[in-house]
Scaffold this motif. Structure first.
Motif, PDB file in Angstrom:
ATOM      1  N   LEU A  47      39.291 -22.517 -92.137  1.00 60.18           N
ATOM      2  CA  LEU A  47      40.269 -21.767 -92.368  1.00 60.18           C
ATOM      3  C   LEU A  47      41.880 -22.609 -92.131  1.00 60.18           C
ATOM      4  N   SER A  48      41.680 -23.592 -91.540  1.00 61.47           N
ATOM      5  CA  SER A  48      42.824 -24.356 -90.916  1.00 61.47           C
ATOM      6  C   SER A  48      42.982 -25.787 -91.677  1.00 61.47           C
ATOM      7  N   LYS A  49      42.174 -26.165 -92.551  1.00 61.05           N
ATOM      8  CA  LYS A  49      42.409 -27.583 -92.884  1.00 61.05           C
ATOM      9  C   LYS A  49      42.403 -27.137 -94.444  1.00 61.05           C
ATOM     10  N   LYS A  50      42.850 -28.299 -95.070  1.00 61.52           N
ATOM     11  CA  LYS A  50      43.310 -28.424 -96.428  1.00 61.52           C
ATOM     12  C   LYS A  50      42.204 -28.457 -97.522  1.00 61.52           C
ATOM     13  N   ARG A  51      41.000 -29.501 -96.817  1.00 59.41           N
ATOM     14  CA  ARG A  51      39.952 -29.737 -97.923  1.00 59.41           C
ATOM     15  C   ARG A  51      38.664 -29.817 -97.162  1.00 59.41           C
ATOM     16  N   ILE A  52      37.508 -29.473 -97.777  1.00 62.24           N
ATOM     17  CA  ILE A  52      36.371 -29.387 -97.372  1.00 62.24           C
ATOM     18  C   ILE A  52      35.167 -30.172 -97.949  1.00 62.24           C
ATOM     19  N   PHE A  53      34.821 -31.111 -97.416  1.00 63.33           N
ATOM     20  CA  PHE A  53      33.640 -32.100 -98.149  1.00 63.33           C
ATOM     21  C   PHE A  53      32.379 -31.666 -97.765  1.00 63.33           C
ATOM     22  N   PHE A  54      31.540 -31.356 -98.364  1.00 68.57           N
ATOM     23  CA  PHE A  54      30.198 -30.939 -98.020  1.00 68.57           C
ATOM     24  C   PHE A  54      29.296 -32.161 -98.914  1.00 68.57           C
ATOM     25  N   PHE A  55      28.461 -32.689 -97.728  1.00 67.22           N
ATOM     26  CA  PHE A  55      27.368 -33.901 -98.005  1.00 67.22           C
ATOM     27  C   PHE A  55      26.146 -33.774 -97.250  1.00 67.22           C
ATOM     28  N   GLY A  56      25.332 -34.119 -98.042  1.00 71.62           N
ATOM     29  CA  GLY A  56      23.877 -34.295 -97.787  1.00 71.62           C
ATOM     30  C   GLY A  56      22.988 -35.178 -98.671  1.00 71.62           C
ATOM     31  N   VAL A  57      22.111 -35.739 -98.140  1.00 71.09           N
ATOM     32  CA  VAL A  57      21.317 -36.812 -98.870  1.00 71.09           C
ATOM     33  C   VAL A  57      19.967 -36.002 -99.318  1.00 71.09           C
ATOM     34  N   ALA A  58      19.685 -36.368-100.542  1.00 75.48           N
ATOM     35  CA  ALA A  58      18.024 -35.722-101.177  1.00 75.48           C
ATOM     36  C   ALA A  58      18.363 -34.345-101.220  1.00 75.48           C
ATOM     37  N   SER A  59      17.398 -33.619-100.386  1.00 74.16           N
ATOM     38  CA  SER A  59      17.187 -32.088-100.493  1.00 74.16           C
ATOM     39  C   SER A  59      18.398 -31.453 -99.926  1.00 74.16           C
ATOM     40  N   SER A  60      18.584 -31.918 -98.711  1.00 72.88           N
ATOM     41  CA  SER A  60      20.007 -31.461 -98.077  1.00 72.88           C
ATOM     42  C   SER A  60      21.250 -31.729 -98.914  1.00 72.88           C
ATOM     43  N   GLY A  61      21.257 -32.452-100.019  1.00 76.04           N
ATOM     44  CA  GLY A  61      22.129 -32.779-100.813  1.00 76.04           C
ATOM     45  C   GLY A  61      22.457 -31.640-101.883  1.00 76.04           C
ATOM     46  N   GLY A  78      28.560 -31.971 -92.860  1.00 74.03           N
ATOM     47  CA  GLY A  78      27.287 -32.916 -92.937  1.00 74.03           C
ATOM     48  C   GLY A  78      26.265 -31.954 -92.796  1.00 74.03           C
ATOM     49  N   ILE A  79      25.318 -32.091 -93.867  1.00 71.37           N
ATOM     50  CA  ILE A  79      23.993 -31.284 -93.606  1.00 71.37           C
ATOM     51  C   ILE A  79      22.700 -32.175 -93.691  1.00 71.37           C
ATOM     52  N   SER A  80      21.908 -32.060 -92.746  1.00 77.23           N
ATOM     53  CA  SER A  80      20.822 -32.932 -92.719  1.00 77.23           C
ATOM     54  C   SER A  80      19.821 -32.214 -91.717  1.00 77.23           C
ATOM     55  N   THR A  81      18.596 -31.923 -92.282  1.00 78.65           N
ATOM     56  CA  THR A  81      17.721 -31.375 -91.582  1.00 78.65           C
ATOM     57  C   THR A  81      17.208 -32.011 -90.183  1.00 78.65           C
TER      58      THR A  81
END
Length: 286
Positions: free
Chosen positions: A133-147, A188-191
């Motif tokens: 809620l407080s930041k300007k940009r959101i980066f969603f990152f994940g590799v392979a299935s998490s991508g 960052g998304i990583s199982t």
């Protein structure tokens, strides 16, 4: 007593921390997971002897899980046994009928969602909400299935009116992280929490002052070392089950909870964004 105050069940908490335990601590964990009824009636010396370790190892294991000592840990295990999780889905067999397979899979996936709810910590969710809620940009990152999960998150938050970006290619992730700063959230998304390409890039973003949120199945995996907020999803996944649907369902469930909380915190902006995005594609439907 830390993890229990958040509603996390002790046995789930052990599984989540398992990969970060030492070889001797894993002996204690294995014994607890497979002989939990015995543990409730054991002394610290009994447990050490059964696990073929020393008492100091047992105490270190308890403290690593967030307990002050063995008695507090044993009490938590006993509380778990009051209403144990039923393994209702059972093992799927090649001779099972179609309806039995459907029932077992449904039970298994439902349990993954319930276990995820047990692992979610309110303060970690709040930190993630505050950051988004407080930041300007959101980066969603994940590799392979998490991508793929990262793409789902990007789509959801974009429709809520956030300035979002997404990448699953390791080079693109690294370059994006190198350009982040204090006004950015890197999600960052990583199982496993141990995907080197993602963890190395997250480290870059952390050094740049970005706020780091991670979604993983392992509470003490490498990615959590750089995270300002750690969101845990629960799903048993062996190395031969990478990208299992149960893991993805658990991750999507966490993202659904998170995005709903965020949307409710800024209802007016969210409603306007959803209305605008809906109108932008209404002509593309028959």
């Amino acid at each position: 007593m830390n993890n229990q105050s958040t509603g996390a069940k002790t046995l789930l908490w052990i599984e989540s921390h398992y990969n970060s335990l030492t070889k001797t601590e894993k002996k204690v964990a294995d014994l607890v997971l497979h002989n939990k009824e015995k543990v409730v009636y054991s002394s610290v010396t009994d447990l050490a002897e059964m696990a073929a370790t020393g008492e100091t190892t047992v105490l270190r294991f308890c403290r690593k899980l967030g307990f002050r000592g063995f008695q507090e840990f044993k009490l938590a295990v006993a509380q778990d046994l009051v209403s144990p999780n039923e393994n209702v889905h059972g093992k799927i067999d090649e001779n099972d009928k179609i309806e039995d397979i459907a029932q077992k899979m449904t039970s298994s996936n439902s349990q993954a969602l319930k276990d995820t709810l047990s692992l979610l910590q309110r303060k970690e969710l709040q930190k993630a909400v505050d950051a988004l809620l407080s930041k300007k940009r959101i980066f969603f990152f994940g590799v392979a299935s998490s991508g793929v999960t990262a793409m789902d998150a990007h789509y959801r938050f974009m429709r809520l009116g956030f300035q979002t970006f997404c990448a699953s290619d390791s080079h693109v992730i690294a370059m994006n992280c190198a350009l982040t700063g204090p006004e950015d959230v890197v999600f960052g998304i990583s199982t496993s929490g141990s995907t080197k390409d993602l963890v190395d890039a997250i480290q870059l973003a952390d050094a740049n002052g970005a706020t780091i949120v991670c979604l993983t199945n392992h509470a003490r995996s490498p990615i959590t070392q750089y995270a300002d907020a750690v969101l845990l999803a629960s799903s048993k996944e062996t190395p031969l089950q990478g990208g299992a649907f149960a893991s993805k369902l658990a991750q999507i469930h966490v993202l659904d909870i998170l995005s709903t909380i965020v949307a409710l915190r800024r209802k007016e902006e969210t409603f306007q964004a959803i209305e605008k995005t809906t109108k932008s594609v209404v002509g593309k439907l028959y």
